[in-house]
Write a protein that holds these residues in place. Structure first.
Motif, PDB file in Angstrom:
ATOM      1  N   VAL A  97      30.787  -3.578 -29.492  1.00 45.21           N
ATOM      2  CA  VAL A  97      31.840  -4.496 -29.061  1.00 45.21           C
ATOM      3  C   VAL A  97      33.173  -3.954 -29.556  1.00 45.21           C
ATOM      4  CG1 VAL A  97      31.652  -5.947 -31.125  1.00 45.21           C
ATOM      5  CG2 VAL A  97      32.554  -6.941 -29.023  1.00 45.21           C
ATOM      6  N   VAL A  98      34.226  -4.203 -28.784  1.00 49.89           N
ATOM      7  CA  VAL A  98      35.590  -3.875 -29.193  1.00 49.89           C
ATOM      8  C   VAL A  98      36.252  -5.151 -29.683  1.00 49.89           C
ATOM      9  CG1 VAL A  98      37.854  -3.086 -28.387  1.00 49.89           C
ATOM     10  CG2 VAL A  98      35.781  -1.925 -27.617  1.00 49.89           C
ATOM     11  N   VAL A  99      36.981  -5.067 -30.800  1.00 47.28           N
ATOM     12  CA  VAL A  99      37.645  -6.248 -31.353  1.00 47.28           C
ATOM     13  C   VAL A  99      39.061  -5.889 -31.763  1.00 47.28           C
ATOM     14  CG1 VAL A  99      36.695  -5.786 -33.659  1.00 47.28           C
ATOM     15  CG2 VAL A  99      37.496  -8.079 -33.101  1.00 47.28           C
ATOM     16  N   GLY A 100      39.988  -6.796 -31.509  1.00 43.29           N
ATOM     17  CA  GLY A 100      41.374  -6.598 -31.902  1.00 43.29           C
ATOM     18  C   GLY A 100      42.080  -7.923 -32.078  1.00 43.29           C
ATOM     19  N   GLY A 101      43.189  -7.900 -32.798  1.00 44.66           N
ATOM     20  CA  GLY A 101      43.949  -9.124 -32.977  1.00 44.66           C
ATOM     21  C   GLY A 101      45.231  -8.904 -33.743  1.00 44.66           C
ATOM     22  N   GLU A 102      46.104  -9.922 -33.665  1.00 44.31           N
ATOM     23  CA  GLU A 102      47.396  -9.868 -34.346  1.00 44.31           C
ATOM     24  C   GLU A 102      47.239 -10.218 -35.823  1.00 44.31           C
ATOM     25  OE1 GLU A 102      47.928 -10.931 -30.077  1.00 44.31           O
ATOM     26  OE2 GLU A 102      46.880 -11.941 -31.722  1.00 44.31           O
ATOM     27  N   ASP A 103      48.008  -9.539 -36.656  1.00 41.22           N
ATOM     28  CA  ASP A 103      48.056  -9.841 -38.087  1.00 41.22           C
ATOM     29  C   ASP A 103      49.236 -10.774 -38.336  1.00 41.22           C
ATOM     30  OD1 ASP A 103      48.089  -9.960 -40.816  1.00 41.22           O
ATOM     31  OD2 ASP A 103      48.797  -7.904 -41.102  1.00 41.22           O
ATOM     32  N   PHE A 104      48.945 -12.040 -38.573  1.00 38.00           N
ATOM     33  CA  PHE A 104      49.997 -13.050 -38.722  1.00 38.00           C
ATOM     34  C   PHE A 104      50.755 -12.902 -40.037  1.00 38.00           C
ATOM     35  CE2 PHE A 104      51.692 -17.406 -39.168  1.00 38.00           C
ATOM     36  CZ  PHE A 104      52.209 -17.596 -37.897  1.00 38.00           C
ATOM     37  N   THR A 105      50.180 -12.190 -40.994  1.00 46.13           N
ATOM     38  CA  THR A 105      50.886 -12.035 -42.274  1.00 46.13           C
ATOM     39  C   THR A 105      52.057 -11.077 -42.166  1.00 46.13           C
ATOM     40  OG1 THR A 105      49.502 -10.198 -43.073  1.00 46.13           O
ATOM     41  CG2 THR A 105      48.719 -12.445 -43.504  1.00 46.13           C
ATOM     42  N   LEU A 106      52.181 -10.382 -41.033  1.00 45.85           N
ATOM     43  CA  LEU A 106      53.313  -9.485 -40.794  1.00 45.85           C
ATOM     44  C   LEU A 106      54.130 -10.019 -39.618  1.00 45.85           C
ATOM     45  CD1 LEU A 106      51.682  -5.984 -41.186  1.00 45.85           C
ATOM     46  CD2 LEU A 106      53.820  -6.667 -42.276  1.00 45.85           C
ATOM     47  N   LYS A 107      55.301 -10.560 -39.906  1.00 48.95           N
ATOM     48  CA  LYS A 107      56.222 -11.026 -38.880  1.00 48.95           C
ATOM     49  C   LYS A 107      55.591 -12.066 -37.956  1.00 48.95           C
ATOM     50  CE  LYS A 107      58.841  -6.698 -38.847  1.00 48.95           C
ATOM     51  NZ  LYS A 107      59.360  -5.569 -38.032  1.00 48.95           N
ATOM     52  N   GLY A 108      54.695 -12.871 -38.518  1.00 51.22           N
ATOM     53  CA  GLY A 108      54.081 -13.935 -37.723  1.00 51.22           C
ATOM     54  C   GLY A 108      53.302 -13.431 -36.532  1.00 51.22           C
TER      55      GLY A 108
ATOM     56  N   SER B  78      54.200 -11.364 -34.340  1.00 53.78           N
ATOM     57  CA  SER B  78      55.052 -10.861 -33.263  1.00 53.78           C
ATOM     58  C   SER B  78      55.048  -9.347 -33.322  1.00 53.78           C
ATOM     59  CB  SER B  78      56.478 -11.381 -33.422  1.00 53.78           C
ATOM     60  OG  SER B  78      57.288 -10.981 -32.340  1.00 53.78           O
ATOM     61  N   PRO B  79      54.703  -8.662 -32.237  1.00 55.46           N
ATOM     62  CA  PRO B  79      54.332  -7.246 -32.328  1.00 55.46           C
ATOM     63  C   PRO B  79      55.473  -6.335 -32.768  1.00 55.46           C
ATOM     64  CG  PRO B  79      54.556  -7.924 -30.039  1.00 55.46           C
ATOM     65  CD  PRO B  79      54.627  -9.170 -30.857  1.00 55.46           C
ATOM     66  N   ASN B  80      55.169  -5.480 -33.757  1.00 55.04           N
ATOM     67  CA  ASN B  80      56.070  -4.382 -34.042  1.00 55.04           C
ATOM     68  C   ASN B  80      55.679  -3.218 -33.126  1.00 55.04           C
ATOM     69  OD1 ASN B  80      53.734  -3.347 -35.279  1.00 55.04           O
ATOM     70  ND2 ASN B  80      54.467  -3.823 -37.356  1.00 55.04           N
ATOM     71  N   ALA B  81      56.368  -2.114 -33.234  1.00 58.60           N
ATOM     72  CA  ALA B  81      56.185  -1.032 -32.253  1.00 58.60           C
ATOM     73  C   ALA B  81      54.749  -0.510 -32.228  1.00 58.60           C
ATOM     74  CB  ALA B  81      57.161   0.103 -32.560  1.00 58.60           C
ATOM     75  N   ALA B  82      54.209  -0.175 -33.414  1.00 55.30           N
ATOM     76  CA  ALA B  82      52.848   0.360 -33.466  1.00 55.30           C
ATOM     77  C   ALA B  82      51.831  -0.710 -33.092  1.00 55.30           C
ATOM     78  CB  ALA B  82      52.557   0.911 -34.857  1.00 55.30           C
ATOM     79  N   GLY B  83      52.082  -1.957 -33.506  1.00 61.76           N
ATOM     80  CA  GLY B  83      51.175  -3.047 -33.175  1.00 61.76           C
ATOM     81  C   GLY B  83      51.102  -3.288 -31.680  1.00 61.76           C
ATOM     82  N   TYR B  84      52.242  -3.192 -31.009  1.00 62.73           N
ATOM     83  CA  TYR B  84      52.262  -3.386 -29.560  1.00 62.73           C
ATOM     84  C   TYR B  84      51.442  -2.304 -28.856  1.00 62.73           C
ATOM     85  CZ  TYR B  84      53.969  -3.722 -24.775  1.00 62.73           C
ATOM     86  OH  TYR B  84      54.032  -3.819 -23.413  1.00 62.73           O
ATOM     87  N   ARG B  85      51.607  -1.076 -29.286  1.00 59.61           N
ATOM     88  CA  ARG B  85      50.861   0.017 -28.651  1.00 59.61           C
ATOM     89  C   ARG B  85      49.353  -0.172 -28.820  1.00 59.61           C
ATOM     90  NH1 ARG B  85      53.782   5.914 -29.157  1.00 59.61           N
ATOM     91  NH2 ARG B  85      55.659   5.375 -27.970  1.00 59.61           N
ATOM     92  N   LYS B  86      48.946  -0.614 -30.006  1.00 59.30           N
ATOM     93  CA  LYS B  86      47.515  -0.820 -30.233  1.00 59.30           C
ATOM     94  C   LYS B  86      46.993  -1.976 -29.384  1.00 59.30           C
ATOM     95  CE  LYS B  86      45.849  -0.284 -34.440  1.00 59.30           C
ATOM     96  NZ  LYS B  86      45.678  -0.432 -35.899  1.00 59.30           N
ATOM     97  N   SER B  87      47.786  -3.035 -29.241  1.00 61.70           N
ATOM     98  CA  SER B  87      47.337  -4.174 -28.430  1.00 61.70           C
ATOM     99  C   SER B  87      47.182  -3.777 -26.970  1.00 61.70           C
ATOM    100  CB  SER B  87      48.329  -5.340 -28.567  1.00 61.70           C
ATOM    101  OG  SER B  87      49.548  -5.079 -27.891  1.00 61.70           O
ATOM    102  N   VAL B  88      48.082  -2.918 -26.470  1.00 61.39           N
ATOM    103  CA  VAL B  88      47.989  -2.441 -25.092  1.00 61.39           C
ATOM    104  C   VAL B  88      46.717  -1.625 -24.894  1.00 61.39           C
ATOM    105  CG1 VAL B  88      49.047  -0.881 -23.401  1.00 61.39           C
ATOM    106  CG2 VAL B  88      50.480  -2.479 -24.685  1.00 61.39           C
ATOM    107  N   TYR B  89      46.285  -0.944 -25.952  1.00 60.95           N
ATOM    108  CA  TYR B  89      45.131  -0.062 -25.852  1.00 60.95           C
ATOM    109  C   TYR B  89      43.801  -0.820 -25.872  1.00 60.95           C
ATOM    110  CZ  TYR B  89      42.122   3.977 -26.878  1.00 60.95           C
ATOM    111  OH  TYR B  89      41.146   4.941 -26.844  1.00 60.95           O
ATOM    112  N   ALA B  90      43.811  -2.090 -26.260  1.00 62.49           N
ATOM    113  CA  ALA B  90      42.555  -2.825 -26.459  1.00 62.49           C
ATOM    114  C   ALA B  90      41.693  -2.854 -25.201  1.00 62.49           C
ATOM    115  CB  ALA B  90      42.858  -4.252 -26.928  1.00 62.49           C
ATOM    116  N   GLU B  91      42.284  -3.228 -24.073  1.00 66.77           N
ATOM    117  CA  GLU B  91      41.506  -3.288 -22.830  1.00 66.77           C
ATOM    118  C   GLU B  91      41.068  -1.900 -22.382  1.00 66.77           C
ATOM    119  OE1 GLU B  91      43.589  -7.077 -23.194  1.00 66.77           O
ATOM    120  OE2 GLU B  91      44.381  -5.042 -23.187  1.00 66.77           O
ATOM    121  N   HIS B  92      41.942  -0.889 -22.567  1.00 66.36           N
ATOM    122  CA  HIS B  92      41.559   0.478 -22.235  1.00 66.36           C
ATOM    123  C   HIS B  92      40.316   0.902 -23.012  1.00 66.36           C
ATOM    124  CE1 HIS B  92      45.149   1.689 -19.893  1.00 66.36           C
ATOM    125  NE2 HIS B  92      45.811   0.864 -20.687  1.00 66.36           N
ATOM    126  N   LEU B  93      40.287   0.593 -24.306  1.00 62.72           N
ATOM    127  CA  LEU B  93      39.166   0.990 -25.141  1.00 62.72           C
ATOM    128  C   LEU B  93      37.882   0.291 -24.701  1.00 62.72           C
ATOM    129  CD1 LEU B  93      38.137   2.564 -27.591  1.00 62.72           C
ATOM    130  CD2 LEU B  93      38.827   0.631 -29.037  1.00 62.72           C
TER     131      LEU B  93
END
Length: 520
Positions: A88-99, A101-116
């Motif tokens: 299974v593939v799993v991903g999620g936002e880390d709320f302890t960092l800026k609530g 709200s995606p930072n640059a690297a976080g956004y790229r990883k979130s975009v990659y979730a469905e691809h993976l």
């Protein structure tokens, strides 16, 4: 010459990335009764199975000596693991960092979730807590050149999400406030669950709503479970995060890994010839009396295997998953305790989505029919019931998976066609009554003048209703081979378990993604 210095730097940055938002932010998160994202992933997956992607992604600030002075980890964690030994593939936002709200690297990883997930042909689990974009820091100097937007040649951001929904099972959990694009991704799932006390799902938060509309509401009032169980935005509510993760594991257990695989079958210890005596008297002879369809489902499917979802949205239709002799099946049924089981606009929308999900992942459907027709009245007309209902009927008519339809009580009108598909296996109970209209509606239309002219209109109405009801019999349909069989209700489980065996060759051929045509 060794590269140990560089390897030490890699390990250092990995440690920094694992620190999330730091000890104080993690402590505040725990004080709110919430797990960190890494704790959630560990609780979801088989022990020590998580393999992270982009483990040291983030933004490093270097000092004058080239050493890391500060490090902001990516606030989206992504990787692969296993649930009950299945990838299974799993991903999620880390709320302890800026609530979240995606930072640059976080956004790229979130975009990659469905691809993976598509690349691995594995289910995707999203553990969500965070907002969308922010205006902070986005002003800049308008006099200076800057690059904005995305180039036209890039694929639309949502294209991969649409593709993933047709290829892999997706389950998402709202475990805190989820707003903006994360909220949109949450609903783009085959199963959505939110926690009772800590989660809200919002298009926009209270500050934006108050500024735009002058309405002051809390996050819970705007998008808490009480709102979204009825809106259909989420399917289920969990008492806590562990319950949400348990529900996701249960949901995925009924599904294949991907759309190129047939629905799973597991060993079964429940006897296939089990006949529940309670089914013989479950349906009351008084056609106006109600009964609990859940008792029927429990008496037929493998013991303790039924997983219901979206119970509060369109409650006159029951949807869920179960097993019959170990075979995963979708369960659709009318609940006569709500609107006599009639198909409302919400119920139709829920049922269409359920049929399309089963079709997408080759899960055969079993439906228990107590259908009086589409919901009627002014509210039903304003809700567009006939439009949503017809879309559901067409979804059934175009369905590719095997169906077994058990006619239990009522079976009237166009809405009944939502319970039948091509090459249907049809069983009938002796308690069934079917036709174009229920007796009550038919009498009201056909005998309106006779009833109005009677000395006692209500008594005349009842006489006519009882007369027509007594003339309805299940035997002509069986004698005419209009059903596969008319059965003792207690025989339902053995008959359906045999059907499961009969459809195995057909199920083995259903191993490619499906597509749907236009529906109203």
């Amino acid at each position: 010459m060794s590269w140990q210095k560089e390897v030490d730097e890699i390990n250092k940055r990995r440690r920094l990335a694992r620190a999330l938002g730091g000890p104080e932010a993690i402590a505040r998160h725990h004080e709110l009764g919430k797990l960190t994202l890494r704790e959630r992933i560990a609780a979801l997956l088989d022990e020590n199975s998580f393999r992270e992607q982009g483990a040291m992604a983030g933004a490093a600030t270097l000092d004058d000596d080239g050493e890391v002075a500060n490090f902001d980890p990516a606030n989206y964690i992504l990787g692969a693991g296993a649930i009950n030994g299945r990838p299974v593939v799993v991903g999620g936002e880390d709320f302890t960092l800026k609530g979240g709200s995606p930072n640059a690297a976080g956004y790229r990883k979130s975009v990659y979730a469905e691809h993976l997930a598509i690349d691995m042909r594995a289910p995707l689990v999203r553990l969500m807590e965070g907002g969308g974009g922010s205006v902070a820091g986005g002003g800049g100097d308008p006099k200076q050149p800057r690059t904005v937007g995305e180039p036209p040649h890039l694929q639309p951001r949502l294209q991969i999400i649409a593709e993933a929904m047709s290829k892999v099972p997706i389950a998402s959990a709202a475990l805190g406030p989820v707003a903006g694009l994360p909220a949109a991704r949450l609903v783009a799932s085959h199963f959505r669950v939110m926690t009772q006390e800590t989660a809200q799902v919002l298009i926009a938060g209270p500050a934006v709503v108050e500024r735009a509309l002058g309405v002051s509401l809390s996050k819970q009032e705007l998008g808490g479970p009480a709102v979204h169980l009825l809106s259909g935005v989420v399917d289920n509510v969990a008492v806590d995060e562990y319950d949400a993760l348990r529900q996701i594991r249960t949901f995925l257990s009924f599904f294949p890994q991907h759309a190129w695989q047939s629905a799973p079958r597991t060993p079964c210890s429940d006897p296939v010839d089990r006949c529940e005596n309670a089914l013989l008297s479950l349906v009351p002879r008084d056609r106006r009396a109600t009964f609990d369809m859940h008792e029927l489902i429990a008496g037929v499917v493998d013991q303790d295997s039924f997983f219901e979802y979206s119970a509060s949205y369109g409650p006159s239709l029951i949807t869920g998953y179960a097993r019959l002799n170990g075979q995963s099946v979708g369960i659709l049924a009318n609940d006569c305790r709500f609107f006599a089981g009639a198909m409302s606009a919400d119920g139709a929308e829920k049922t269409r989505r359920f049929i399309e999900t089963c079709d997408s992942f080759h899960i055969p459907i079993v439906t228990f029919i107590d259908e009086p027709g589409f919901m009627i009245g002014p509210e039903a007309e304003r809700a567009g019931t006939i439009r949503y209902g017809m879309a559901t009927c067409l979804a059934a008519a175009a369905s590719q998976v095997p169906w077994a339809s058990v006619m239990v009580h009522k079976s009237f009108g166009v809405a009944t066609t939502a319970h039948f598909a091509p090459d249907n296996y049809v069983l009938s109970w002796p308690s069934v009554a079917s036709g174009a209209l229920p007796v009550e509606g038919g009498v009201a239309v056909a005998f309106r003048r006779v009833i109005a002219a009677a000395d006692n209109p209500e008594q005349k109405r009842k006489e006519l209703e009882d007369q027509l009801a007594s003339a309805r019999s299940p035997y002509p349909a069986a004698e005419s081979f209009a059903v596969n069989d008319l059965i003792d209700p207690r025989e339902t489980r053995p008959m359906l378990c045999q059907w499961v065996e009969d459809i195995q060759p057909r199920l083995q051929t259903l191993t490619t993604p499906v597509s749907f045509g236009f529906r109203p």
